[in-house]
Design an enzyme around this catalytic site. Sequence first.
Site, PDB file in Angstrom:
ATOM      1  N   ASP A 241     107.284 -25.738  72.346  1.00  0.00           N
ATOM      2  CA  ASP A 241     108.645 -25.804  72.884  1.00  0.00           C
ATOM      3  C   ASP A 241     108.599 -26.316  74.321  1.00  0.00           C
ATOM      4  O   ASP A 241     108.598 -25.546  75.283  1.00  0.00           O
ATOM      5  CB  ASP A 241     109.349 -24.450  72.790  1.00  0.00           C
ATOM      6  CG  ASP A 241     109.792 -24.129  71.372  1.00  0.00           C
ATOM      7  OD1 ASP A 241     109.531 -24.945  70.470  1.00  0.00           O
ATOM      8  OD2 ASP A 241     110.410 -23.054  71.177  1.00  0.00           O
ATOM      9  N   HIS A 380     113.450 -13.034  67.029  1.00  0.00           N
ATOM     10  CA  HIS A 380     112.343 -13.492  66.177  1.00  0.00           C
ATOM     11  C   HIS A 380     111.515 -12.339  65.598  1.00  0.00           C
ATOM     12  O   HIS A 380     110.372 -12.534  65.191  1.00  0.00           O
ATOM     13  CB  HIS A 380     111.435 -14.462  66.931  1.00  0.00           C
ATOM     14  CG  HIS A 380     112.157 -15.629  67.526  1.00  0.00           C
ATOM     15  ND1 HIS A 380     112.848 -16.533  66.755  1.00  0.00           N
ATOM     16  CD2 HIS A 380     112.303 -16.030  68.816  1.00  0.00           C
ATOM     17  CE1 HIS A 380     113.393 -17.458  67.549  1.00  0.00           C
ATOM     18  NE2 HIS A 380     113.091 -17.168  68.795  1.00  0.00           N
ATOM     19  N   VAL A 408     109.119 -16.269  71.590  1.00  0.00           N
ATOM     20  CA  VAL A 408     109.930 -15.207  72.179  1.00  0.00           C
ATOM     21  C   VAL A 408     109.939 -15.423  73.691  1.00  0.00           C
ATOM     22  O   VAL A 408     108.887 -15.535  74.318  1.00  0.00           O
ATOM     23  CB  VAL A 408     109.354 -13.819  71.839  1.00  0.00           C
ATOM     24  CG1 VAL A 408     110.135 -12.723  72.551  1.00  0.00           C
ATOM     25  CG2 VAL A 408     109.367 -13.593  70.339  1.00  0.00           C
ATOM     26  N   HIS A 409     111.129 -15.460  74.287  1.00  0.00           N
ATOM     27  CA  HIS A 409     111.264 -15.843  75.689  1.00  0.00           C
ATOM     28  C   HIS A 409     111.104 -14.633  76.606  1.00  0.00           C
ATOM     29  O   HIS A 409     112.044 -14.213  77.315  1.00  0.00           O
ATOM     30  CB  HIS A 409     112.602 -16.534  75.921  1.00  0.00           C
ATOM     31  CG  HIS A 409     112.769 -17.747  75.071  1.00  0.00           C
ATOM     32  ND1 HIS A 409     113.995 -18.287  74.756  1.00  0.00           N
ATOM     33  CD2 HIS A 409     111.849 -18.543  74.449  1.00  0.00           C
ATOM     34  CE1 HIS A 409     113.829 -19.348  73.985  1.00  0.00           C
ATOM     35  NE2 HIS A 409     112.536 -19.515  73.781  1.00  0.00           N
TER      36      HIS A 409
END
Length: 583
Positions: A241, A380, A408-409
């Site tokens: 990403d 997620h 996952v941020h």
Amino acid sequence: MRDNSKKDRNFMAGYGFCKSLYYIFLILATADLVEMGAGEELIPTTLDGPFKPVTRRLDPSLRQGSDDLPMKHPRLKRNVTSMFPEQIALALSTPTSMWVSWVTGEYQIGLNVTPLDPTKVGSEVLYGKASRKYTKRKTGVSMVYSQLYPFEGLWNYTSGIIHHVRIDGLEPQTKYYYKCGDSSLGEMSEELVFETLPLPAPNQYPRRIAVVGDLGLTSNSTTTIDHLITNDPSMVLMVGDLSYANQYLTTGGKGASCYSCQFPDAPIRETYQPRWDGWGRFMEPLTSRVPMMVIEGNHEIEPQAEGVTFESYLTRFSVPSKESGSTSNFYYSFNAYVDYNRTGAQYSWLLEDLKKLDRSITPWLVAAWHSPWYNSYSSHYQEFECMRLEMEEVLYQYGVDIVFSGHVHAYERMNRVYNYTLDPCGPVYITVGDGGNIEKVDVDFADDPEKCPSPGDNKPEFGGVCHMNFSSGSPAKGNFCWDTQPEWSAYRESSFGHGILEVINSSYALWTWHRNQDIYKKNAHGDRIYIVRQPESCSVSSKDTKLAPNVPPVARNGAAICYGIIILALMPLCSCFYFLFNI
């Protein structure tokens, strides 16, 4: 019946004494690597675990997210003319060679676009060990790609000319000066410099490996990269990403933090491809002097006409394909999705490659893929259970030491775990999808009240769903979510940042996670731990009782793999791509 209690007590006392000596040796042996001020707490090791779960929630004074930088921003806009090189990037090829990539010319975007002719500009690199004294010259290949949409009103895109040149004959741990471009046109870059890594040998490793994921192009992303550069890495691993060009319509405008929310009527997941060019310029101050190895994430799929996907990712980045025995542009096949189930070709390929490992030569086995298997955030949650169920067993069997993921941020480090059970021989899973992208930091945990996703949520963009209730763990047994932070989650924090892995020897590696808010604080960090390998106590025989009988035994002999660390990168979509990354 004989009383063995005294014997047991003596054994435990002796064990404790030996373990204390081991810690003292660790502190003395690594004192030169750790700046320890007065009163500073000693750095823990995984031998101290499993650790009691710790959560640090988002600091209200920090930004949860930020808008993307505009294309006219000084770090994103085009600052060259004609065919002058820009977006210069390095990537590892072999211990004695390096890929140099760059872009010349301007992209075109609109309803009708005509690709540039890549044969009109040469691909040339001049390099040597002294400034302005270039003793070697290599040429390479050039290409363009297009992003085309079969829908009325959507804009098409065709790239500038993308160049890839492999320079070889490099000496280890040596500084090289180089220029790239086309000397016949007088279009050569300014002089740049990089330093090669050590040759494969016992106890020789890349000095500092930076790990970052889900970066994007926001103000938070800027802080992440500026902070990473100050930590002086010798290599960068980007776990997927990258540009988030697919948060836009093809006509550009303002990017969306939630694409489906803002553009519910889009006929396809559109992208604004110039964001890729902005990303290349944004990264150039780092990637023109430090090699960056990339893994694709779901934001790189970018579907277009005739089912074409990953076109930008495939064309823009150089990776050692032929060097690693791959038949495609990557370490792994990228011709089509390959099932990750045990009857698929990918699983067979994985087993064959793992059989070649000699852990006396290659002690560290580090895996990386984009989407995490272990994740206690609501976002997620259990999204890639199908992949875990198919592949976790063999990675455990072959003794993977560390697993890096993004997606996952936020940040999360697990205790050593296998099959959701605390296990001293399981890998240390670390999620670093906190690079700072437009989709904001994740703040909700699946164990928070009212935050447990339903089993119908968190479906992967490709592939099946294997959501499951837990069969063990007292707070979770029989439930889809825990009601407290899971025991396998050692530390989690909703902050942006990046990590640095420093391999010290065949048994110890120092992992440090740096929060963005600490960028101006000396010696500050968010999480720090020594990851310790225990090959003697985690041998194959010690694991056999936990494994299914169909997993083959580990091959003790095989080809030497470079630098003692293997990064085994897998892509968990409906099908899975992976590569062996020899460093």
